[in-house]
Scaffold this motif. Structure first.
Motif, mmCIF file in Angstrom:
data_model
loop_
_atom_site.group_PDB
_atom_site.id
_atom_site.type_symbol
_atom_site.label_atom_id
_atom_site.label_comp_id
_atom_site.label_asym_id
_atom_site.label_seq_id
_atom_site.Cartn_x
_atom_site.Cartn_y
_atom_site.Cartn_z
ATOM 1 N N ILE A 143 10.708 72.908 -42.583
ATOM 2 C CA ILE A 143 11.406 74.129 -42.046
ATOM 3 C C ILE A 143 11.850 74.089 -40.596
ATOM 4 O O ILE A 143 13.079 74.384 -40.343
ATOM 5 C CB ILE A 143 10.553 75.508 -42.723
ATOM 6 C CG1 ILE A 143 10.310 75.773 -43.998
ATOM 7 C CG2 ILE A 143 11.214 76.741 -41.938
ATOM 8 C CD1 ILE A 143 11.646 75.691 -44.788
ATOM 9 N N GLN A 144 10.861 73.673 -39.933
ATOM 10 C CA GLN A 144 10.898 73.535 -38.444
ATOM 11 C C GLN A 144 12.329 72.800 -38.162
ATOM 12 O O GLN A 144 13.014 72.946 -37.351
ATOM 13 C CB GLN A 144 9.764 73.296 -37.650
ATOM 14 C CG GLN A 144 8.775 74.366 -37.738
ATOM 15 C CD GLN A 144 9.416 75.740 -37.106
ATOM 16 O OE1 GLN A 144 9.505 76.734 -37.643
ATOM 17 N NE2 GLN A 144 9.483 75.457 -35.760
ATOM 18 N N VAL A 145 12.187 71.459 -38.547
ATOM 19 C CA VAL A 145 13.257 70.249 -38.460
ATOM 20 C C VAL A 145 14.368 70.973 -39.068
ATOM 21 O O VAL A 145 15.523 70.610 -38.156
ATOM 22 C CB VAL A 145 12.599 69.196 -39.192
ATOM 23 C CG1 VAL A 145 13.980 67.895 -39.144
ATOM 24 C CG2 VAL A 145 11.355 68.568 -38.446
ATOM 25 N N TYR A 146 14.412 71.589 -40.088
ATOM 26 C CA TYR A 146 15.690 72.071 -40.634
ATOM 27 C C TYR A 146 16.516 73.044 -39.795
ATOM 28 O O TYR A 146 17.631 73.178 -39.418
ATOM 29 C CB TYR A 146 15.261 72.516 -42.104
ATOM 30 C CG TYR A 146 16.973 73.236 -42.828
ATOM 31 C CD1 TYR A 146 17.810 72.362 -43.297
ATOM 32 C CD2 TYR A 146 16.877 74.611 -42.793
ATOM 33 C CE1 TYR A 146 18.981 72.942 -43.840
ATOM 34 C CE2 TYR A 146 18.012 75.133 -43.545
ATOM 35 C CZ TYR A 146 18.988 74.235 -43.763
ATOM 36 O OH TYR A 146 19.952 74.632 -44.524
ATOM 37 N N GLU A 147 15.561 74.033 -39.441
ATOM 38 C CA GLU A 147 16.123 75.070 -38.224
ATOM 39 C C GLU A 147 16.437 74.359 -36.807
ATOM 40 O O GLU A 147 17.369 75.010 -36.226
ATOM 41 C CB GLU A 147 15.070 75.998 -37.929
ATOM 42 C CG GLU A 147 14.646 76.933 -39.456
ATOM 43 C CD GLU A 147 15.763 77.666 -39.896
ATOM 44 O OE1 GLU A 147 16.692 78.140 -38.819
ATOM 45 O OE2 GLU A 147 16.110 78.270 -41.010
ATOM 46 N N THR A 148 15.995 73.322 -36.569
ATOM 47 C CA THR A 148 16.205 72.718 -35.171
ATOM 48 C C THR A 148 17.462 71.932 -35.392
ATOM 49 O O THR A 148 18.212 71.889 -34.598
ATOM 50 C CB THR A 148 15.028 71.814 -34.846
ATOM 51 O OG1 THR A 148 13.737 72.633 -34.632
ATOM 52 C CG2 THR A 148 15.228 71.262 -33.692
ATOM 53 N N VAL A 149 17.848 71.390 -36.726
ATOM 54 C CA VAL A 149 18.859 70.517 -36.762
ATOM 55 C C VAL A 149 20.224 71.639 -36.861
ATOM 56 O O VAL A 149 21.217 71.249 -36.105
ATOM 57 C CB VAL A 149 18.802 69.936 -38.243
ATOM 58 C CG1 VAL A 149 20.117 69.319 -38.470
ATOM 59 C CG2 VAL A 149 17.911 68.746 -38.012
ATOM 60 N N LYS A 150 19.770 72.866 -37.463
ATOM 61 C CA LYS A 150 20.880 73.819 -37.601
ATOM 62 C C LYS A 150 21.116 74.312 -35.983
ATOM 63 O O LYS A 150 20.313 74.331 -35.094
ATOM 64 C CB LYS A 150 20.526 74.914 -38.139
ATOM 65 C CG LYS A 150 20.614 74.724 -39.640
ATOM 66 C CD LYS A 150 20.039 75.755 -40.676
ATOM 67 C CE LYS A 150 20.704 77.065 -40.688
ATOM 68 N NZ LYS A 150 20.303 77.981 -41.620
ATOM 69 N N SER A 151 22.595 74.446 -35.651
ATOM 70 C CA SER A 151 22.713 74.542 -34.253
ATOM 71 C C SER A 151 22.513 76.224 -33.780
ATOM 72 O O SER A 151 22.692 77.054 -34.778
ATOM 73 C CB SER A 151 24.553 74.627 -34.026
ATOM 74 O OG SER A 151 25.238 75.314 -34.706
ATOM 75 N N SER A 152 21.904 76.325 -32.763
ATOM 76 C CA SER A 152 21.593 77.735 -32.184
ATOM 77 C C SER A 152 22.226 77.937 -31.096
ATOM 78 O O SER A 152 22.066 77.002 -30.094
ATOM 79 C CB SER A 152 20.107 77.757 -32.236
ATOM 80 O OG SER A 152 19.661 78.990 -31.994
ATOM 81 N N GLU A 153 22.732 78.994 -30.966
ATOM 82 C CA GLU A 153 23.532 79.258 -29.733
ATOM 83 C C GLU A 153 22.377 79.695 -28.473
ATOM 84 O O GLU A 153 22.646 79.450 -27.349
ATOM 85 C CB GLU A 153 24.413 80.247 -29.732
ATOM 86 C CG GLU A 153 25.814 80.151 -30.596
ATOM 87 C CD GLU A 153 25.278 80.083 -32.030
ATOM 88 O OE1 GLU A 153 24.572 80.922 -32.383
ATOM 89 O OE2 GLU A 153 25.914 79.477 -32.910
ATOM 90 N N ARG A 154 21.458 80.326 -28.918
ATOM 91 C CA ARG A 154 20.485 80.761 -27.667
ATOM 92 C C ARG A 154 19.509 79.726 -27.455
ATOM 93 O O ARG A 154 19.018 79.051 -28.364
ATOM 94 C CB ARG A 154 19.659 82.171 -28.355
ATOM 95 C CG ARG A 154 20.807 83.221 -28.526
ATOM 96 C CD ARG A 154 19.795 84.347 -29.084
ATOM 97 N NE ARG A 154 19.011 84.222 -30.130
ATOM 98 C CZ ARG A 154 18.182 85.248 -30.668
ATOM 99 N NH1 ARG A 154 18.474 86.399 -30.233
ATOM 100 N NH2 ARG A 154 17.219 84.872 -31.499
ATOM 101 N N LEU A 155 19.240 79.654 -26.050
ATOM 102 C CA LEU A 155 18.354 78.834 -25.586
ATOM 103 C C LEU A 155 16.945 79.176 -26.055
ATOM 104 O O LEU A 155 16.002 78.261 -26.301
ATOM 105 C CB LEU A 155 18.402 78.435 -24.062
ATOM 106 C CG LEU A 155 17.532 77.662 -23.545
ATOM 107 C CD1 LEU A 155 17.975 76.305 -23.894
ATOM 108 C CD2 LEU A 155 17.775 77.644 -21.727
ATOM 109 N N ALA A 156 16.621 80.336 -25.786
ATOM 110 C CA ALA A 156 15.238 80.884 -26.279
ATOM 111 C C ALA A 156 14.740 80.263 -27.633
ATOM 112 O O ALA A 156 13.739 80.058 -28.157
ATOM 113 C CB ALA A 156 15.204 82.024 -26.154
ATOM 114 N N GLY A 157 15.778 80.594 -28.638
ATOM 115 C CA GLY A 157 15.534 80.311 -30.055
ATOM 116 C C GLY A 157 15.317 78.794 -30.316
ATOM 117 O O GLY A 157 14.268 78.228 -30.965
#
Length: 125
Positions: free
Chosen positions: A12-26
């Motif tokens: 789950i963590q790798v999958y969420e990390t691979v997805k682009s996130s605009e916020r630096l904190a996230g």
């Protein structure tokens, strides 16, 4: 059960990390929590594999016993240590040894590739 839960959360963590996130904190949260999970799994595996390593230590001593003191009990104990061994298992489905780290890493990479491909297909639709 612990191994399965840890592998699930790593995926789950790798999958969420691979997805682009605009916020630096996230993004920072997912990266730090991913490294925490990886270190936790590595420490858990190495500590559990230590039981297997320690159970093999009497082999050197028992194999160096002189022929005058060698008897049936020593032979049985040698056979038990060599073939059965004291090792932690996951519901007797797998033995926790040092090689389990490579197996877990291979499973994580395989499942992550499947998740990435599945996500690409669902985003196209």
């Amino acid at each position: 059960m612990t191994f399965a839960v840890n592998v699930f959360f790593i995926l789950i963590q790798v999958y969420e990390t691979v997805k682009s996130s605009e916020r630096l904190a996230g993004r920072a949260y997912f990266i730090l929590s991913y490294f925490y999970l990886v270190v936790k799994v590595i420490c858990l595996s190495l500590y559990a594999a230590w039981v297997n390593d320690e159970s093999k230590e009497p082999l050197c001593v028992l194999n160096s016993v002189s022929s005058a003191t060698y008897n049936t009990e020593i032979r049985r104990f040698l056979g038990q240590i060599e073939f059965d061994g004291a090792v932690l298992t996951g519901c007797r489905m797998f033995r926790v040894t040092r090689g389990i780290l490579l197996s877990i890493a291979g499973a994580v990479v395989t499942y992550e590739l499947i998740l990435i491909q599945f996500d690409a297909v669902t985003q196209d639709n």
